[in-house]
Design a protein around this motif. Structure first.
Motif, PDB file in Angstrom:
ATOM      1  N   GLU A   1      -3.530  12.460  23.791  1.00  0.00           N
ATOM      2  CA  GLU A   1      -2.202  11.931  23.464  1.00  0.00           C
ATOM      3  C   GLU A   1      -1.798  12.443  22.086  1.00  0.00           C
ATOM      4  N   LEU A   2      -0.572  12.959  21.987  1.00  0.00           N
ATOM      5  CA  LEU A   2      -0.091  13.533  20.733  1.00  0.00           C
ATOM      6  C   LEU A   2       1.363  13.125  20.520  1.00  0.00           C
TER       7      LEU A   2
ATOM      8  N   ILE B   1      14.662  16.292  24.439  1.00  0.00           N
ATOM      9  CA  ILE B   1      13.723  16.795  25.442  1.00  0.00           C
ATOM     10  C   ILE B   1      12.999  18.005  24.848  1.00  0.00           C
ATOM     11  N   PRO B   2      11.655  17.907  24.698  1.00  0.00           N
ATOM     12  CA  PRO B   2      10.908  19.008  24.081  1.00  0.00           C
ATOM     13  C   PRO B   2      10.477  20.061  25.103  1.00  0.00           C
ATOM     14  N   ALA B   3      10.237  21.268  24.603  1.00  0.00           N
ATOM     15  CA  ALA B   3       9.662  22.336  25.423  1.00  0.00           C
ATOM     16  C   ALA B   3       8.250  21.927  25.841  1.00  0.00           C
ATOM     17  N   THR B   4       7.736  22.589  26.863  1.00  0.00           N
ATOM     18  CA  THR B   4       6.407  22.235  27.373  1.00  0.00           C
ATOM     19  C   THR B   4       5.278  22.814  26.532  1.00  0.00           C
TER      20      THR B   4
ATOM     21  N   HIS C   1       2.787  15.644  30.310  1.00  0.00           N
ATOM     22  CA  HIS C   1       3.644  14.480  30.580  1.00  0.00           C
ATOM     23  C   HIS C   1       4.181  13.976  29.252  1.00  0.00           C
ATOM     24  N   THR C   2       5.363  13.370  29.288  1.00  0.00           N
ATOM     25  CA  THR C   2       5.899  12.721  28.085  1.00  0.00           C
ATOM     26  C   THR C   2       6.372  11.310  28.434  1.00  0.00           C
TER      27      THR C   2
ATOM     28  N   VAL D   1       8.611  10.236  20.852  1.00  0.00           N
ATOM     29  CA  VAL D   1       8.151  10.855  22.090  1.00  0.00           C
ATOM     30  C   VAL D   1       6.645  11.096  21.983  1.00  0.00           C
ATOM     31  N   LEU D   2       5.907  10.632  22.974  1.00  0.00           N
ATOM     32  CA  LEU D   2       4.465  10.879  23.049  1.00  0.00           C
ATOM     33  C   LEU D   2       4.212  11.848  24.189  1.00  0.00           C
ATOM     34  N   GLY D   3       3.289  12.777  23.973  1.00  0.00           N
ATOM     35  CA  GLY D   3       2.946  13.726  25.012  1.00  0.00           C
ATOM     36  C   GLY D   3       1.469  13.670  25.341  1.00  0.00           C
TER      37      GLY D   3
END
Length: 196
Positions: free
Chosen positions: A5-6, A60-63, A95-96, A104-106
């Motif tokens: 998780e980041l 919305i972040p890039a992957t 996943h986010t 936002v957590l990814g």
């Protein structure tokens, strides 16, 4: 491989491994993030924004992105928190989710770091180009084709950082796993930077 998780910090720019970025922090979600990272020594993820804006509603972040580690901080002239972060490991976002505070957590998969690889003959010109750029910027180096200027990975990241590329182009380079393919993409772009 397990996911990590980041916390993610979507920006209008791409942070590359080994590169530095200056940030101005003012939103509560990011002030809390910086406080946590300062206490734990952990980093956060910087991803290019695909939709939305840097401030306000979660973007919305890039992957793909790069782990950012805080290396310096100060108060800016306008009283905001200023950070200098350095890019470390690359990751892919699987996943986010968005916390109640808008952070936002990814769930991310880390990329393996490429070991140092010597520049191939067809990319030797890039060492010369980067040496000239570093000279103009007043940054010391060991000389063309020596030390880091002989490492395909390092040369590729630094040129991707210094050349006038669009954020989408830097993102494509960040996604490329092969340092030699990354250098070839840069070679292919060089004619576009020549004066008319």
């Amino acid at each position: 491989m397990a996911l990590a998780e980041l916390p993610l910090f979507p920006l209008g720019t791409v942070l590359l491994p080994g590169g530095q970025l200056s940030l101005r922090i003012f939103e509560p979600r990011y002030l809390d993030l910086v406080k946590r990272c300062g206490r734990s020594g952990e980093g956060f993820g910087v991803c290019l924004i695909l939709a939305g804006r840097e401030a306000g509603e979660p973007a919305i972040p890039a992957t793909h992105g790069t782990e950012a580690v805080i290396v310096d901080f100060s108060l800016t002239d306008d009283g905001l928190l200023g950070l200098t972060v350095e890019g470390r490991r690359r990751f892919r976002v699987e996943h986010t989710r968005v916390r109640d505070d808008g952070l936002v957590l990814g769930d991310v998969q880390w990329f393996e770091d490429s070991p140092a690889q010597p520049l191939r003959d067809e990319h030797a010109l890039l060492s010369v180009l980067l040496a000239r750029i570093l000279d103009k910027a007043g940054i010391e180096h060991e000389g063309i084709g020596k030390g880091q200027l002989a490492d395909a990975t390092w040369v590729g990241w630094r040129l991707a950082e210094w050349l006038p590329l669009e954020p989408a182009e830097r993102l494509a380079l960040l996604q490329e796993p092969d340092p030699h393919a990354r250098l070839q993409q840069l070679v292919d772009r060089l004619p576009d930077f020549q004066p008319e």
